[in-house]
Design a protein around this motif. Sequence first.
Motif, PDB file in Angstrom:
ATOM      1  N   VAL A 150       2.782  -6.073   5.872  1.00  0.00           N
ATOM      2  CA  VAL A 150       2.564  -5.144   4.717  1.00  0.00           C
ATOM      3  C   VAL A 150       3.577  -4.261   4.226  1.00  0.00           C
ATOM      4  O   VAL A 150       4.149  -3.610   5.316  1.00  0.00           O
ATOM      5  CB  VAL A 150       1.230  -4.532   4.975  1.00  0.00           C
ATOM      6  N   VAL A 151       3.986  -4.047   3.087  1.00  0.00           N
ATOM      7  CA  VAL A 151       4.881  -3.145   2.594  1.00  0.00           C
ATOM      8  C   VAL A 151       4.091  -1.952   2.158  1.00  0.00           C
ATOM      9  O   VAL A 151       3.184  -1.768   1.304  1.00  0.00           O
ATOM     10  CB  VAL A 151       5.646  -3.449   1.393  1.00  0.00           C
ATOM     11  N   LEU A 152       4.580  -0.772   2.861  1.00  0.00           N
ATOM     12  CA  LEU A 152       3.861   0.630   2.536  1.00  0.00           C
ATOM     13  C   LEU A 152       4.883   1.545   1.946  1.00  0.00           C
ATOM     14  O   LEU A 152       5.824   1.624   2.488  1.00  0.00           O
ATOM     15  CB  LEU A 152       3.259   1.367   3.784  1.00  0.00           C
ATOM     16  N   TYR A 153       4.725   2.135   0.693  1.00  0.00           N
ATOM     17  CA  TYR A 153       5.597   2.999   0.032  1.00  0.00           C
ATOM     18  C   TYR A 153       5.216   4.285   0.473  1.00  0.00           C
ATOM     19  O   TYR A 153       3.849   4.469   0.141  1.00  0.00           O
ATOM     20  CB  TYR A 153       5.545   2.828  -1.563  1.00  0.00           C
ATOM     21  N   PRO A 154       5.832   5.311   1.009  1.00  0.00           N
ATOM     22  CA  PRO A 154       5.208   6.602   1.130  1.00  0.00           C
ATOM     23  C   PRO A 154       5.122   7.219   0.029  1.00  0.00           C
ATOM     24  O   PRO A 154       5.794   7.135  -1.130  1.00  0.00           O
ATOM     25  CB  PRO A 154       6.616   7.274   1.901  1.00  0.00           C
ATOM     26  N   VAL A 156       4.508   7.658  -6.414  1.00  0.00           N
ATOM     27  CA  VAL A 156       5.165   7.835  -5.469  1.00  0.00           C
ATOM     28  C   VAL A 156       6.316   9.194  -5.997  1.00  0.00           C
ATOM     29  O   VAL A 156       6.786   9.043  -6.934  1.00  0.00           O
ATOM     30  CB  VAL A 156       6.477   6.776  -5.002  1.00  0.00           C
ATOM     31  N   ARG A 157       6.055  10.394  -5.067  1.00  0.00           N
ATOM     32  CA  ARG A 157       7.011  11.565  -5.362  1.00  0.00           C
ATOM     33  C   ARG A 157       8.367  11.511  -4.764  1.00  0.00           C
ATOM     34  O   ARG A 157       8.422  11.287  -3.701  1.00  0.00           O
ATOM     35  CB  ARG A 157       6.041  12.646  -4.987  1.00  0.00           C
ATOM     36  N   GLY A 217       0.768  -1.360  -0.078  1.00  0.00           N
ATOM     37  CA  GLY A 217      -0.074  -0.111   0.028  1.00  0.00           C
ATOM     38  C   GLY A 217       0.874   1.178   0.045  1.00  0.00           C
ATOM     39  O   GLY A 217       1.933   1.201  -0.139  1.00  0.00           O
ATOM     40  N   THR A 218       0.173   2.212   0.187  1.00  0.00           N
ATOM     41  CA  THR A 218       0.761   3.799   0.265  1.00  0.00           C
ATOM     42  C   THR A 218       0.759   4.340   1.534  1.00  0.00           C
ATOM     43  O   THR A 218      -0.445   4.335   2.046  1.00  0.00           O
ATOM     44  CB  THR A 218       0.167   4.604  -0.752  1.00  0.00           C
ATOM     45  N   LEU A 219       1.736   4.637   2.290  1.00  0.00           N
ATOM     46  CA  LEU A 219       1.489   5.601   3.337  1.00  0.00           C
ATOM     47  C   LEU A 219       1.590   7.210   3.075  1.00  0.00           C
ATOM     48  O   LEU A 219       2.125   7.720   2.314  1.00  0.00           O
ATOM     49  CB  LEU A 219       2.762   5.567   4.189  1.00  0.00           C
ATOM     50  N   LEU A 220       0.300   7.728   3.454  1.00  0.00           N
ATOM     51  CA  LEU A 220       0.030   9.151   2.963  1.00  0.00           C
ATOM     52  C   LEU A 220       0.710  10.009   4.107  1.00  0.00           C
ATOM     53  O   LEU A 220       0.211  10.169   5.083  1.00  0.00           O
ATOM     54  CB  LEU A 220      -1.483   9.323   3.077  1.00  0.00           C
TER      55      LEU A 220
END
Length: 272
Positions: free
Chosen positions: A182-186, A252-253, A53-56
């Motif tokens: 779970v792997v979170l990409y910021p 991802v920025r 997922g994505t970390l906001l």
Amino acid sequence: MSCAGEPRPRAARCGRSTRRSSWWPTGNAAEVLANNGLTRLRADNGSKFATQGTLLMDPYLAAAEDDRTWQQLKGASGHAELSGTVFITSTDPVTFNSGALYLAAASYVADGGRVATDEKAVERTAPLMRKLVQMQGAQQTSSDAPFRDFISGVGNPLVLVYESQVASLLMSGGRQEIGDLVVLYPDTTVSSDHTLVPLTDHGRELGELLSTDPGLRELAVRHGFRPQGAAADFSAATAEHTAYIDQRLTGVRQAPVPTAEVLRSMARRARG
């Protein structure tokens, strides 16, 4: 923030490879964060269980600034392991690269998408950066120790690691060690460029080999790195693990990194 290396002298860049940071929570922690708007999760091949997922970053930093606890998040009450302040475990920003670049990305987001360029910029985000570090208590000086603690089921439920650590574990047959993690990409991160700076002709030859030799590039990929100019190699090696690894880093920025001087000042202020 697959986070970057120590400041390096400007010189010819040879044999560069990149690794990126990700946050790795347990499944329970990831779901609670998602239910409270701090993450977005993606299930594995239609499964109801999320593996990536994505970390906001904006919502997470707001929660950190407010000293939000797990108990204040809806859905956390049924999970005894989720208690205390919500924070990410990172390495010491003064002595280790990933901890410093965690601050680089966090300060960029906290300051409205502006990279810190001077002491005034550092001062604007210093209280929040100090909170991100000091709420952790004692910190490790290497990313390996918290990573190993985490996959062993001990420590904080949310930890900052390099993508290469996750990818290397998966490619070495360690998927059984991952369990419900779970792997979170910021959504905003920085890259860690590992750059060889040759001091001799032999060193320059080694750098060229690291860039061009297929065997050495394959070795770098096997250890989870993304060698410069070898995206296809990384994609092929991680093809069986896309449930966890985001090969394209969609959405991802990449935040710019402050100069070494500014980053050192930021890290010192944060640690206090």
